[in-house]
Write an enzyme that holds these catalytic residues in place. Sequence first.
Site, PDB file in Angstrom:
ATOM      1  N   ASP A 223      -2.965 -10.857  -1.824  1.00 26.47           N
ATOM      2  CA  ASP A 223      -3.460 -10.312  -0.570  1.00 26.47           C
ATOM      3  C   ASP A 223      -4.931  -9.920  -0.751  1.00 26.47           C
ATOM      4  O   ASP A 223      -5.386  -9.657  -1.866  1.00 26.47           O
ATOM      5  CB  ASP A 223      -2.626  -9.088  -0.203  1.00 26.47           C
ATOM      6  CG  ASP A 223      -2.885  -8.557   1.197  1.00 26.47           C
ATOM      7  OD1 ASP A 223      -2.131  -8.927   2.107  1.00 26.47           O
ATOM      8  OD2 ASP A 223      -3.846  -7.777   1.359  1.00 26.47           O
TER       9      ASP A 223
ATOM     10  N   HIS B 209      -6.430  -7.207  -0.045  1.00 29.56           N
ATOM     11  CA  HIS B 209      -6.591  -5.825  -0.479  1.00 29.56           C
ATOM     12  C   HIS B 209      -5.846  -5.584  -1.789  1.00 29.56           C
ATOM     13  O   HIS B 209      -4.790  -6.173  -2.022  1.00 29.56           O
ATOM     14  CB  HIS B 209      -6.043  -4.860   0.582  1.00 29.56           C
ATOM     15  CG  HIS B 209      -6.611  -5.061   1.942  1.00 29.56           C
ATOM     16  ND1 HIS B 209      -5.972  -5.798   2.913  1.00 29.56           N
ATOM     17  CD2 HIS B 209      -7.774  -4.618   2.494  1.00 29.56           C
ATOM     18  CE1 HIS B 209      -6.710  -5.802   4.016  1.00 29.56           C
ATOM     19  NE2 HIS B 209      -7.801  -5.103   3.787  1.00 29.56           N
TER      20      HIS B 209
ATOM     21  N   HIS C  98       0.813  -1.224   0.000  1.00 27.48           N
ATOM     22  CA  HIS C  98       0.000   0.000   0.000  1.00 27.48           C
ATOM     23  C   HIS C  98       0.849   1.278   0.000  1.00 27.48           C
ATOM     24  O   HIS C  98       0.323   2.354  -0.300  1.00 27.48           O
ATOM     25  CB  HIS C  98      -0.930   0.037   1.210  1.00 27.48           C
ATOM     26  CG  HIS C  98      -1.920  -1.087   1.234  1.00 27.48           C
ATOM     27  ND1 HIS C  98      -2.765  -1.349   0.184  1.00 27.48           N
ATOM     28  CD2 HIS C  98      -2.197  -2.021   2.186  1.00 27.48           C
ATOM     29  CE1 HIS C  98      -3.512  -2.396   0.475  1.00 27.48           C
ATOM     30  NE2 HIS C  98      -3.182  -2.825   1.676  1.00 27.48           N
TER      31      HIS C  98
END
Length: 218
Positions: A61, A63, A24
């Site tokens: 993952d 996300h 991220h």
Amino acid sequence: GTLQCARLALTLGFCFYFSGGMHHAQRHNGSGFCLINDIVIAARKLQFEKKIKRVWIIDTDAHKGDGTAALTAADNAIHTLSIHMARGWPLDGPLKLADGTANPSFTPSDIDIPIEAGEEAHYINRLRTGLRQLEKLGEADLAIVVCGADPFEKDELPSTAGLKLSLDQMITRDQLVYDFLERRRIPAAFLMAGGYGDEVWKVYAQFLTWVLPLRFTA
């Protein structure tokens, strides 16, 4: 650690790192639990050293790998695949930031595979299709796999509730990615990435219990 994992993968064909996968983190700021994007840093360091030219980043993952997608959007030597929840964080923010610029979290990966809640039965087939699409983008000298355990149905992080794969689906996921890369003799650096709560260790343990004997007898 991620860089060393990638170096060992290039030497041995496979390495699993019990950390890493901070997908991220953006160019100018951290995001989520991620301060810096170790995935892209490792890939570009090895490119700078001329150890590799082309990289696949395969992100499973829960996300979306939004930071990785944004950092590599203009990089034709790094191709990204992200299979993730279709809704929820980080895709629940505004399309534009307060300063009027586009929200980098919505930067598309080369291949995005959004999974809606209730579509878990289609997960493996869609991932298999996505991997074939990734291959069509060009060969790779290294694959970095962000193999988070947080799609597991017993993951305890609230923001992963939109994806609930069984333990059997999780091992099938990891075996699919491993076998796909192994058949093509692409060195694979697997990163632990997201996984939260008392049960997620089972996801990593079952994969390592399966894969390590294969490596020892290879």
